[in-house]
Design a protein around this motif. Sequence first.
Motif, PDB file in Angstrom:
ATOM      1  N   PHE A 240       0.836  -1.201   0.000  1.00 49.66           N
ATOM      2  CA  PHE A 240       0.000   0.000   0.000  1.00 49.66           C
ATOM      3  C   PHE A 240       0.871   1.250   0.000  1.00 49.66           C
ATOM      4  CE2 PHE A 240      -1.797   3.309   2.850  1.00 49.66           C
ATOM      5  CZ  PHE A 240      -2.701   3.830   1.947  1.00 49.66           C
ATOM      6  N   PHE A 241       1.876   1.274   0.879  1.00 49.87           N
ATOM      7  CA  PHE A 241       2.718   2.460   0.957  1.00 49.87           C
ATOM      8  C   PHE A 241       3.563   2.625  -0.304  1.00 49.87           C
ATOM      9  CE2 PHE A 241       1.937   1.472   5.471  1.00 49.87           C
ATOM     10  CZ  PHE A 241       1.307   2.654   5.806  1.00 49.87           C
ATOM     11  N   THR A 242       4.010   1.493  -0.864  1.00 57.90           N
ATOM     12  CA  THR A 242       4.801   1.579  -2.100  1.00 57.90           C
ATOM     13  C   THR A 242       3.991   2.252  -3.205  1.00 57.90           C
ATOM     14  OG1 THR A 242       5.857  -0.498  -1.484  1.00 57.90           O
ATOM     15  CG2 THR A 242       6.173   0.247  -3.743  1.00 57.90           C
ATOM     16  N   GLY A 243       2.769   1.736  -3.432  1.00 58.64           N
ATOM     17  CA  GLY A 243       1.938   2.295  -4.504  1.00 58.64           C
ATOM     18  C   GLY A 243       1.595   3.745  -4.242  1.00 58.64           C
ATOM     19  N   ALA A 244       1.203   4.053  -3.009  1.00 60.32           N
ATOM     20  CA  ALA A 244       0.767   5.410  -2.697  1.00 60.32           C
ATOM     21  C   ALA A 244       1.942   6.387  -2.767  1.00 60.32           C
ATOM     22  CB  ALA A 244       0.130   5.434  -1.307  1.00 60.32           C
ATOM     23  N   LEU A 245       3.088   6.020  -2.159  1.00 56.22           N
ATOM     24  CA  LEU A 245       4.225   6.942  -2.143  1.00 56.22           C
ATOM     25  C   LEU A 245       4.771   7.171  -3.550  1.00 56.22           C
ATOM     26  CD1 LEU A 245       6.162   5.820   1.060  1.00 56.22           C
ATOM     27  CD2 LEU A 245       4.833   7.908   0.725  1.00 56.22           C
ATOM     28  N   ALA A 246       4.765   6.129  -4.379  1.00 56.26           N
ATOM     29  CA  ALA A 246       5.257   6.298  -5.754  1.00 56.26           C
ATOM     30  C   ALA A 246       4.408   7.332  -6.481  1.00 56.26           C
ATOM     31  CB  ALA A 246       5.226   4.963  -6.500  1.00 56.26           C
ATOM     32  N   ALA A 247       3.086   7.225  -6.314  1.00 62.17           N
ATOM     33  CA  ALA A 247       2.207   8.186  -6.983  1.00 62.17           C
ATOM     34  C   ALA A 247       2.421   9.592  -6.422  1.00 62.17           C
ATOM     35  CB  ALA A 247       0.747   7.762  -6.827  1.00 62.17           C
ATOM     36  N   VAL A 248       2.556   9.695  -5.100  1.00 60.45           N
ATOM     37  CA  VAL A 248       2.771  11.013  -4.484  1.00 60.45           C
ATOM     38  C   VAL A 248       4.069  11.635  -4.994  1.00 60.45           C
ATOM     39  CG1 VAL A 248       3.315  12.169  -2.303  1.00 60.45           C
ATOM     40  CG2 VAL A 248       1.418  10.549  -2.424  1.00 60.45           C
ATOM     41  N   LEU A 249       5.135  10.835  -5.026  1.00 55.97           N
ATOM     42  CA  LEU A 249       6.432  11.328  -5.515  1.00 55.97           C
ATOM     43  C   LEU A 249       6.303  11.889  -6.924  1.00 55.97           C
ATOM     44  CD1 LEU A 249       9.352   8.799  -4.911  1.00 55.97           C
ATOM     45  CD2 LEU A 249       9.378  11.244  -4.551  1.00 55.97           C
ATOM     46  N   TYR A 250       5.700  11.088  -7.786  1.00 52.37           N
ATOM     47  CA  TYR A 250       5.634  11.476  -9.195  1.00 52.37           C
ATOM     48  C   TYR A 250       4.780  12.728  -9.366  1.00 52.37           C
ATOM     49  CZ  TYR A 250       4.887  11.179 -14.201  1.00 52.37           C
ATOM     50  OH  TYR A 250       4.823  11.478 -15.536  1.00 52.37           O
ATOM     51  N   LEU A 251       3.612  12.745  -8.715  1.00 51.14           N
ATOM     52  CA  LEU A 251       2.730  13.904  -8.872  1.00 51.14           C
ATOM     53  C   LEU A 251       3.370  15.159  -8.275  1.00 51.14           C
ATOM     54  CD1 LEU A 251      -0.770  12.342  -8.198  1.00 51.14           C
ATOM     55  CD2 LEU A 251       0.283  12.960 -10.373  1.00 51.14           C
ATOM     56  N   ALA A 252       4.029  15.003  -7.121  1.00 57.33           N
ATOM     57  CA  ALA A 252       4.675  16.162  -6.507  1.00 57.33           C
ATOM     58  C   ALA A 252       5.756  16.716  -7.431  1.00 57.33           C
ATOM     59  CB  ALA A 252       5.274  15.763  -5.158  1.00 57.33           C
TER      60      ALA A 252
END
Lengths: 269, 272, 259
Positions: A240-252
């Motif tokens: 869960f954290f992998t998927g969510a953090l990857a998306a947050v990183l990219y969008l940020a």
Amino acid sequence: MFVPYLLDGWIVATLVALASGFAGFFVVLRRESFAAHALPMAAFPGAAAAVLFGVAQIYGLVAAALLGVGLLLWLKRGQRNDAATALALVALLALGALFLSLSGRYADAVYALLFGQVFAVGPGDIAPAVALGVLVPLAVLAGFRPLLLSALAPELASVRGANCGWVDALFLLLLALAAALALPVTGALLVFSLMTGPAGAACVLLRSPKAALALSVGLALALIWSALALSYATGWPAGFFTGALAAVLYLAARMWRRARRARPSPGWA
Amino acid sequence: MFEGFWTSQVVWNALLIGGAAAVLSGCIGVFTVLRGQSFAGHALADVSSAGGALSLLLGINPMLGFFGLGLLGALGLSGRRQGDGDLAAGILLGAGLGLTALLLHFAISLRNSTGAAAVVMFGSLFSAPPGAGALALGSALAGVVLLGVIHRPLLLSSLDAGLAAVRGVNIRLVAGVFLVLLALAVTLSAMAVGAILSTALLIGPAAAALRLTRRPGLACALAAGLGVFCAWGGVALAYASYGFTPGRVWPVSFFIVALVFCTYAAASLRRA
Amino acid sequence: MSMALEVSGLTVRLGGREVLRDVGFALAPGAFCGLIGANGSGKTTLLRTILGFETAAAGRVTRDGAVGYVPQKLELAPDMPVRARDLVALGLDGQRFGFSFPSARRRRVVAEMLEAVDLLGFADQRVGELSGGQLQRVLIAHALVSKPKLLLLDEPLANLDLRAAAEIVALLKRVAGQGVSVLISAHDMNPLLGAMHQLVYLANGRAASGRTEQVVRTEVLSELYGYHIDVIRVHGRILVVAGDGHVHAHDHEHVATIP
């Protein structure tokens, strides 16, 4: 969190992030999203077969991922047919489901292989993980210039005397190895996030290829360490954290670049 | 091998859901392939898996969960322009799958449903709730009727959006309704073979049918027929698989996907 | 003096179709040669055969020394983390495997090359964010940095505005002046008329070649195109324009002059 029996998990996760950061950089640069999506799927039945036959998972994973590379290269030769490709991938997943159900460990193994189970790593997994975690980064560095030039324009690389077919195959091979290594940790469905989230963010943020590659690896490490720490702290799954953090990183990263572009920058003259 | 097949409530339920999913997915699949939206179908399936997990956690009918999240996904897709950045789309889908992982984790630990991941991702026709068959059949019929209503403007806008707009077709409305239908088809397929295998029922029979005929109406009927053959064949084989490996049923989804794959391969051979 | 490029009796078949038939011409060192023809006339195939990407069914290509190449169309994502200086540096050793270390000499060579194409100010710009003309110049720098004797360009002016096209032609004229033979394909010969010494005209797989002043004449071009072509002189420059299709009384004149 760093107690001895979890230490193996941290070591393997670190190696996974190294390999994924290096391979993911060229996934983004060469726009090979499809391969990064397909190869973990292709590796899935290998892991399932390993569970069924009681072999160490990494061998099943590597073997199946290499078969996946062969399949991709074969599909690339002809005109790619989207329906046939999608069906082949789904069939591989279904085959994995069959192996798991025959192994009698259907329920827990399905979750582990699709979404990852980092702390199930045992001491026997360390040696192959070290081998792959060192081999993939070194090979990416050694092939850096041909990989980069053929990503920009294959014909430019050919004019300079590089064999683009071999460069493509080399890249897919490294991607397959990285995916096989990452699968038990992040799960088949989230290998893509670990590879492309940090690398995509790095490519958006930095202009220099070497700096972007370094940042991609750094962000992959930060991502997987944070995911593990958060998972340990909350008891929630690392996937869960992998998927969510990857998306947050990219969008940020995208938003930061957009905000910076909106202002006139002196470096543009 | 087939003793008790026709009298089993579970089998009938499975046949109803599988048949309903195959009919709607076959028809919708033809348009999905024609419109080049295979990726959208795949994305909706990934997103809807979170809904499946949520419904297990809440203890509601999984169809509601799959469809609810599928609708959300359809909303997200309709806001995007076609083909802008498969990287961004893939990373966002990854976040959705992460959410599925979390919800499944809760379902497994809080509700003690150890098979949650397998049920949502790979499907389990034999353990579908008893009322699900009738609900699936009803929604499939509603979906097919709705598709029949919009099939002309849908076909026109699939072939040439500019021409359709000139003819006065509301392209956005048609595309929106189609995405809702796609979400419904993905929902039923996910019920039948699981979220990550639902692409097989959606794309496989449709692609095979389009290999055999280029007439959309005929292709829909053919795809529905091939889909039902695969679904029912899969149920029958899984039922019989008790005998293959003593005491262990092979997954229905495996048989259905394998039959779809073979059907498509056979259809491809014919043209070549 | 040996030729930088000699093509003789070249025949190329692609997918069973004869794309080029018995094509022959030669480029002296420092020649500026236009490869002119309509879209689909085989220009790209000819360039690709010279590069060795396609095999000839008959005939031969002799090159003297290294060759630089500027491809027709490069679609680069704006997010690609590759700067103009990186692309030029890849022209030095982009094919090589092994670890590379930054060196002052490489940096200097790349900077000099960027200066030669008037792009030093854009060295740190992402290649995906350059304008069409700037990207062409970076690609020319990429091709020239390894000091080839022959430079091939596939439709480099196709999507440029008039000014950017004129700047590219002036740059290539300077390059040819330094002894590099330039072979540039174009469907419109007008932007090249002030610079090219010779031209190869391709139509239906056949080539006609000669010095510019021999070929760019009303009767020669009219026959090549199968259509009446006017060659006119304005402000001391030559322009080629399509006529109205009728055979004119002054067809025997080489050049119609507008005072």
